[in-house]
Design a protein around this motif. Structure first.
Motif, PDB file in Angstrom:
ATOM      1  N   LEU A  10       0.823  -1.206   0.000  1.00  0.00           N
ATOM      2  CA  LEU A  10       0.000   0.000   0.000  1.00  0.00           C
ATOM      3  C   LEU A  10       0.862   1.264   0.000  1.00  0.00           C
ATOM      4  O   LEU A  10       0.589   2.213  -0.754  1.00  0.00           O
ATOM      5  CB  LEU A  10      -0.937   0.004   1.213  1.00  0.00           C
ATOM      6  N   LEU A  11       1.916   1.279   0.792  1.00  0.00           N
ATOM      7  CA  LEU A  11       2.802   2.443   0.830  1.00  0.00           C
ATOM      8  C   LEU A  11       3.523   2.639  -0.496  1.00  0.00           C
ATOM      9  O   LEU A  11       3.681   3.778  -0.964  1.00  0.00           O
ATOM     10  CB  LEU A  11       3.811   2.292   1.969  1.00  0.00           C
ATOM     11  N   VAL A  12       3.943   1.559  -1.133  1.00  0.00           N
ATOM     12  CA  VAL A  12       4.611   1.671  -2.430  1.00  0.00           C
ATOM     13  C   VAL A  12       3.649   2.220  -3.477  1.00  0.00           C
ATOM     14  O   VAL A  12       4.007   3.109  -4.270  1.00  0.00           O
ATOM     15  CB  VAL A  12       5.184   0.303  -2.867  1.00  0.00           C
ATOM     16  N   VAL A  13       2.415   1.738  -3.499  1.00  0.00           N
ATOM     17  CA  VAL A  13       1.429   2.206  -4.482  1.00  0.00           C
ATOM     18  C   VAL A  13       1.111   3.680  -4.253  1.00  0.00           C
ATOM     19  O   VAL A  13       1.082   4.471  -5.205  1.00  0.00           O
ATOM     20  CB  VAL A  13       0.152   1.333  -4.426  1.00  0.00           C
ATOM     21  N   VAL A  14       0.883   4.071  -3.021  1.00  0.00           N
ATOM     22  CA  VAL A  14       0.574   5.474  -2.722  1.00  0.00           C
ATOM     23  C   VAL A  14       1.756   6.366  -3.079  1.00  0.00           C
ATOM     24  O   VAL A  14       1.592   7.439  -3.682  1.00  0.00           O
ATOM     25  CB  VAL A  14       0.163   5.650  -1.241  1.00  0.00           C
ATOM     26  N   GLY A  15       2.972   5.933  -2.748  1.00  0.00           N
ATOM     27  CA  GLY A  15       4.156   6.707  -3.096  1.00  0.00           C
ATOM     28  C   GLY A  15       4.327   6.838  -4.600  1.00  0.00           C
ATOM     29  O   GLY A  15       4.679   7.919  -5.105  1.00  0.00           O
ATOM     30  N   ALA A  16       4.066   5.762  -5.352  1.00  0.00           N
ATOM     31  CA  ALA A  16       4.176   5.826  -6.811  1.00  0.00           C
ATOM     32  C   ALA A  16       3.148   6.781  -7.401  1.00  0.00           C
ATOM     33  O   ALA A  16       3.456   7.537  -8.332  1.00  0.00           O
ATOM     34  CB  ALA A  16       4.006   4.430  -7.403  1.00  0.00           C
ATOM     35  N   ILE A  17       1.948   6.779  -6.858  1.00  0.00           N
ATOM     36  CA  ILE A  17       0.915   7.689  -7.354  1.00  0.00           C
ATOM     37  C   ILE A  17       1.293   9.140  -7.075  1.00  0.00           C
ATOM     38  O   ILE A  17       1.111  10.020  -7.919  1.00  0.00           O
ATOM     39  CB  ILE A  17      -0.455   7.336  -6.733  1.00  0.00           C
ATOM     40  N   VAL A  18       1.873   9.405  -5.899  1.00  0.00           N
ATOM     41  CA  VAL A  18       2.289  10.765  -5.565  1.00  0.00           C
ATOM     42  C   VAL A  18       3.416  11.219  -6.486  1.00  0.00           C
ATOM     43  O   VAL A  18       3.409  12.352  -6.988  1.00  0.00           O
ATOM     44  CB  VAL A  18       2.711  10.851  -4.079  1.00  0.00           C
ATOM     45  N   VAL A  19       4.387  10.343  -6.745  1.00  0.00           N
ATOM     46  CA  VAL A  19       5.494  10.703  -7.633  1.00  0.00           C
ATOM     47  C   VAL A  19       4.981  10.960  -9.048  1.00  0.00           C
ATOM     48  O   VAL A  19       5.366  11.929  -9.704  1.00  0.00           O
ATOM     49  CB  VAL A  19       6.584   9.603  -7.619  1.00  0.00           C
ATOM     50  N   LEU A  20       4.101  10.090  -9.556  1.00  0.00           N
ATOM     51  CA  LEU A  20       3.554  10.287 -10.894  1.00  0.00           C
ATOM     52  C   LEU A  20       2.723  11.563 -10.969  1.00  0.00           C
ATOM     53  O   LEU A  20       2.739  12.260 -11.988  1.00  0.00           O
ATOM     54  CB  LEU A  20       2.728   9.073 -11.314  1.00  0.00           C
ATOM     55  N   ASN A  21       2.006  11.898  -9.895  1.00  0.00           N
ATOM     56  CA  ASN A  21       1.233  13.131  -9.863  1.00  0.00           C
ATOM     57  C   ASN A  21       2.168  14.337  -9.890  1.00  0.00           C
ATOM     58  O   ASN A  21       1.872  15.351 -10.531  1.00  0.00           O
ATOM     59  CB  ASN A  21       0.353  13.157  -8.614  1.00  0.00           C
ATOM     60  N   PHE A  22       3.309  14.239  -9.207  1.00  0.00           N
ATOM     61  CA  PHE A  22       4.289  15.323  -9.200  1.00  0.00           C
ATOM     62  C   PHE A  22       4.893  15.521 -10.589  1.00  0.00           C
ATOM     63  O   PHE A  22       5.154  16.640 -11.005  1.00  0.00           O
ATOM     64  CB  PHE A  22       5.384  15.002  -8.177  1.00  0.00           C
ATOM     65  N   ILE A  23       5.081  14.418 -11.316  1.00  0.00           N
ATOM     66  CA  ILE A  23       5.634  14.492 -12.669  1.00  0.00           C
ATOM     67  C   ILE A  23       4.613  15.073 -13.646  1.00  0.00           C
ATOM     68  O   ILE A  23       4.963  15.749 -14.596  1.00  0.00           O
ATOM     69  CB  ILE A  23       6.111  13.100 -13.132  1.00  0.00           C
ATOM     70  N   GLY A  24       3.347  14.820 -13.408  1.00  0.00           N
ATOM     71  CA  GLY A  24       2.310  15.349 -14.287  1.00  0.00           C
ATOM     72  C   GLY A  24       1.353  14.303 -14.816  1.00  0.00           C
ATOM     73  O   GLY A  24       0.505  14.586 -15.648  1.00  0.00           O
TER      74      GLY A  24
END
Length: 98
Positions: A10-24
């Motif tokens: 769950l933490l990996v998925v949430v972190g990946a979504i946050v990083v992808l959101n930061f990228i655009g």
């Protein structure tokens, strides 16, 4: 899967979504499109695990959300069906020679 592994995933998925959101890359519209299907799936799983109330409620909410998303397509299908029914009634009524 034990609780620590599930929390890690769950933490990996949430972190990946946050990083992808930061990228655009935004997943909001995709997530809200699939959310009714997720609710229906959770309702089916709950129904199979003898949690009939929770499963029924989740599935019903999912179906209502799905109907609201596809309401324009449903109304278009109803309109086409009414037109076909009306044309068939006109054709059947005019063939009789009273």
């Amino acid at each position: 899967m034990n609780g620590k592994k599930a929390l890690g995933v769950l933490l990996v998925v949430v972190g990946a979504i946050v990083v992808l959101n930061f990228i655009g890359v935004h997943f909001g519209s995709i997530f809200w499109f699939f959310f009714p299907f997720i609710l229906i799936g959770l309702g089916v799983v709950g129904w199979k695990n003898d949690k009939k109330w929770i499963g029924g409620i989740l599935a019903a909410i999912g179906v209502l959300m799905l109907v609201s998303k596809f309401s324009s397509i449903i109304f278009l299908a109803i309109a086409i069906a009414l037109i076909v029914l009306g044309v068939s009634k006109i054709r059947n009524g005019s063939n009789r020679g009273y």
